[in-house]
Design a protein around this motif. Structure first.
Motif, PDB file in Angstrom:
ATOM      1  N   THR A   1       0.828  -1.210   0.000  1.00 30.45           N
ATOM      2  CA  THR A   1       0.000   0.000   0.000  1.00 30.45           C
ATOM      3  C   THR A   1       0.861   1.259   0.000  1.00 30.45           C
ATOM      4  O   THR A   1       0.618   2.194  -0.774  1.00 30.45           O
ATOM      5  CB  THR A   1      -0.927   0.015   1.234  1.00 30.45           C
ATOM      6  OG1 THR A   1      -1.811  -1.097   1.156  1.00 30.45           O
ATOM      7  CG2 THR A   1      -1.728   1.298   1.298  1.00 30.45           C
TER       8      THR A   1
ATOM      9  N   ARG B   1      -6.825   6.894  -6.359  1.00 37.19           N
ATOM     10  CA  ARG B   1      -6.891   5.468  -6.016  1.00 37.19           C
ATOM     11  C   ARG B   1      -8.302   4.929  -6.207  1.00 37.19           C
ATOM     12  O   ARG B   1      -8.478   3.770  -6.618  1.00 37.19           O
ATOM     13  CB  ARG B   1      -6.443   5.286  -4.561  1.00 37.19           C
ATOM     14  CG  ARG B   1      -6.248   3.830  -4.130  1.00 37.19           C
ATOM     15  CD  ARG B   1      -5.070   3.203  -4.784  1.00 37.19           C
ATOM     16  NE  ARG B   1      -4.800   1.879  -4.239  1.00 37.19           N
ATOM     17  CZ  ARG B   1      -4.405   0.845  -4.969  1.00 37.19           C
ATOM     18  NH1 ARG B   1      -4.223   0.974  -6.271  1.00 37.19           N
ATOM     19  NH2 ARG B   1      -4.174  -0.328  -4.404  1.00 37.19           N
TER      20      ARG B   1
ATOM     21  N   ARG C   1      -9.362   3.226  -9.292  1.00 38.75           N
ATOM     22  CA  ARG C   1      -8.685   1.967  -9.624  1.00 38.75           C
ATOM     23  C   ARG C   1      -9.070   0.786  -8.736  1.00 38.75           C
ATOM     24  O   ARG C   1      -8.803  -0.356  -9.098  1.00 38.75           O
ATOM     25  CB  ARG C   1      -7.159   2.184  -9.552  1.00 38.75           C
ATOM     26  CG  ARG C   1      -6.657   3.103 -10.653  1.00 38.75           C
ATOM     27  CD  ARG C   1      -5.314   3.741 -10.313  1.00 38.75           C
ATOM     28  NE  ARG C   1      -4.833   4.525 -11.451  1.00 38.75           N
ATOM     29  CZ  ARG C   1      -5.265   5.743 -11.739  1.00 38.75           C
ATOM     30  NH1 ARG C   1      -6.174   6.323 -10.974  1.00 38.75           N
ATOM     31  NH2 ARG C   1      -4.795   6.386 -12.792  1.00 38.75           N
ATOM     32  N   VAL C   2      -9.663   1.044  -7.571  1.00 37.22           N
ATOM     33  CA  VAL C   2     -10.006  -0.037  -6.651  1.00 37.22           C
ATOM     34  C   VAL C   2     -11.412   0.169  -6.102  1.00 37.22           C
ATOM     35  O   VAL C   2     -11.992   1.242  -6.203  1.00 37.22           O
ATOM     36  CB  VAL C   2      -9.003  -0.123  -5.467  1.00 37.22           C
ATOM     37  CG1 VAL C   2      -7.605  -0.434  -5.955  1.00 37.22           C
ATOM     38  CG2 VAL C   2      -9.023   1.165  -4.648  1.00 37.22           C
ATOM     39  N   LYS C   3     -11.948  -0.880  -5.489  1.00 36.66           N
ATOM     40  CA  LYS C   3     -13.255  -0.798  -4.850  1.00 36.66           C
ATOM     41  C   LYS C   3     -13.155  -0.006  -3.553  1.00 36.66           C
ATOM     42  O   LYS C   3     -12.079   0.143  -2.974  1.00 36.66           O
ATOM     43  CB  LYS C   3     -13.794  -2.199  -4.568  1.00 36.66           C
ATOM     44  CG  LYS C   3     -14.097  -3.010  -5.822  1.00 36.66           C
ATOM     45  CD  LYS C   3     -14.657  -4.382  -5.463  1.00 36.66           C
ATOM     46  CE  LYS C   3     -14.976  -5.181  -6.715  1.00 36.66           C
ATOM     47  NZ  LYS C   3     -15.516  -6.525  -6.392  1.00 36.66           N
ATOM     48  N   THR C   4     -14.304   0.466  -3.084  1.00 40.14           N
ATOM     49  CA  THR C   4     -14.334   1.291  -1.878  1.00 40.14           C
ATOM     50  C   THR C   4     -13.776   0.560  -0.672  1.00 40.14           C
ATOM     51  O   THR C   4     -13.074   1.142   0.168  1.00 40.14           O
ATOM     52  CB  THR C   4     -15.772   1.750  -1.577  1.00 40.14           C
ATOM     53  OG1 THR C   4     -16.320   2.368  -2.741  1.00 40.14           O
ATOM     54  CG2 THR C   4     -15.793   2.749  -0.426  1.00 40.14           C
TER      55      THR C   4
ATOM     56  N   THR D   1     -11.457  -1.687  -0.598  1.00 41.13           N
ATOM     57  CA  THR D   1      -9.997  -1.701  -0.705  1.00 41.13           C
ATOM     58  C   THR D   1      -9.431  -0.332  -0.381  1.00 41.13           C
ATOM     59  O   THR D   1      -8.404  -0.205   0.307  1.00 41.13           O
ATOM     60  CB  THR D   1      -9.557  -2.131  -2.115  1.00 41.13           C
ATOM     61  OG1 THR D   1     -10.082  -3.421  -2.396  1.00 41.13           O
ATOM     62  CG2 THR D   1      -8.034  -2.170  -2.235  1.00 41.13           C
ATOM     63  N   LEU D   2     -10.113   0.703  -0.860  1.00 39.26           N
ATOM     64  CA  LEU D   2      -9.661   2.072  -0.571  1.00 39.26           C
ATOM     65  C   LEU D   2      -9.692   2.346   0.928  1.00 39.26           C
ATOM     66  O   LEU D   2      -8.818   3.029   1.463  1.00 39.26           O
ATOM     67  CB  LEU D   2     -10.540   3.082  -1.307  1.00 39.26           C
ATOM     68  CG  LEU D   2     -10.155   4.557  -1.111  1.00 39.26           C
ATOM     69  CD1 LEU D   2      -8.768   4.821  -1.691  1.00 39.26           C
ATOM     70  CD2 LEU D   2     -11.186   5.483  -1.752  1.00 39.26           C
TER      71      LEU D   2
ATOM     72  N   ASP E   1      -6.605   0.877   2.320  1.00 40.81           N
ATOM     73  CA  ASP E   1      -5.450   1.674   1.903  1.00 40.81           C
ATOM     74  C   ASP E   1      -5.331   2.962   2.718  1.00 40.81           C
ATOM     75  O   ASP E   1      -4.257   3.308   3.216  1.00 40.81           O
ATOM     76  CB  ASP E   1      -5.551   2.017   0.419  1.00 40.81           C
ATOM     77  CG  ASP E   1      -5.295   0.828  -0.488  1.00 40.81           C
ATOM     78  OD1 ASP E   1      -4.885  -0.225   0.029  1.00 40.81           O
ATOM     79  OD2 ASP E   1      -5.514   0.950  -1.710  1.00 40.81           O
TER      80      ASP E   1
END
Length: 335
Positions: free
Chosen positions: A32, A64, A67-70, A72-73, A76
């Motif tokens: 990350t 970010r 590029r990614v699902k919530t 995952t965010l 991160d």
């Protein structure tokens, strides 16, 4: 304030965290923060963190999110926030900056995974394994994970000596980071896990007929050993569960009406591509749900699987509304 480059601060942070969390968690943090620090250097043009602003952190968050699902965010940005807090500690960023890092709030549907193996499915799989793959490595893996609800990492960490085969058989789950088998919750996750005589019999026969014996590089004899005489990797445990839970493996039929001769998911290494197969985590959810439905107290279940009540309620208890109602049935009084 110190003029600290992003990646230098990251390395110091990871070294600091390494004393508190497992190697796999440090590895996740590293992934990350590599993304975050690379973005700061390449996109925001930041060479030292003393020029970092909350707006640039927000810009990273927006970049970010594309590029990614919530969910995952959220993970991160939680890591980034803790990193910024550490940077305050080493005087690399202004005090209080971590409080300006905004963590997204996924809705419950995004946040909670739903894959779960049901009791009926587990029974069919166990019947198949009992008949066609008795006391095999796969049989032991599936039976222990389903009947105990333990994590894949806990199963991986077990040694032959951790199997207590007496009148009341059990498995010793121990934290041994110095020989590369840490537990997720470290020493707090250590416990003895009672197993049934049936599961003990499967393990006993596996050790007698199908275990390779010998020791690993640390002088330990793993409970689960590969055909090459080494401790089974977590990926091996995972692939065996994907294979065992693939419907065509234990029923001979495909619920999606695929041609089994042409299906890409019918081999051991590609079983995860089957939409109906599940990972070891689905067995853990299934065990928790079935145990609670059967009336096993929440405190007992939580201790057995090394899990907090909050995490259990949110992520693992997959009971239907009707099942939840039936659990309350025995405690209701007419008022």
């Amino acid at each position: 304030m110190n003029a600290t480059p992003p990646h230098e601060a990251k390395n110091r942070y990871l070294k600091d965290k390494s004393t508190d969390v497992t190697d796999s968690t440090v590895s996740n943090y590293k992934t990350t923060l590599n993304i975050f620090c690379d973005w700061l250097c390449d996109e925001a043009g930041i060479t030292t963190l003393n020029t970092l602003t909350s707006d640039e952190i927000q810009q990273f968050k927006e970049w970010r999110l594309e590029r990614v699902k919530t969910i995952t965010l959220k993970t991160d940005m939680t890591c980034v926030k803790d990193f910024i807090r550490f940077c305050e500690h080493i005087n690399a960023v202004p005090d209080g900056m971590h409080g300006l890092v905004r963590i997204p709030k996924p809705n419950r549907e995004d946040e909670v995974a739903d894959a779960v193996l049901t009791g009926d499915e587990a029974t069919k799989i166990l019947e198949y394994l009992e008949k066609h793959e008795y006391a095999s490595l796969r049989h032991v893996i599936f039976a222990v994970l389903w009947k105990t609800g333990m994590r894949r990492s806990s199963l991986y960490a077990l040694d032959k000596r951790d199997f207590e085969d007496g009148a009341k058989p059990y498995l010793r789950v121990r934290h041994r980071p110095e020989t590369e088998s840490p537990l997720k919750n470290k020493s707090r996750g250590e416990r003895d896990v009672r197993i049934s005589g049936e599961v003990a019999g499967i393990i006993r026969d596996y050790l007698r007929f199908n275990h390779n014996g010998g020791e690993d590089e640390h002088g330990r004899t793993p409970l689960l050993m590969s055909s090459h005489g080494k401790r089974c990797e977590p990926s091996t445990i995972q692939r065996n569960i994907y294979t065992a839970t693939r419907p065509c493996h234990y029923t001979g039929e495909c619920p999606m009406d695929r041609d089994l001769d042409e299906c890409e998911a019918t081999s051991y290494n590609t079983a995860s591509k089957c939409p109906a197969s599940v990972s070891p985590h689905a067995l853990r959810r299934g065990y928790v749900t079935e145990a609670l439905n059967a009336g096993q107290p929440k405190e007992v279940t939580a201790d057995r699987v090394d899990m907090s009540h909050e995490v259990m309620d949110k992520h693992y208890d997959k009971a239907t509304k009707e099942e939840q109602m039936e659990r309350r049935e025995d405690y209701l009084v007419d008022v």
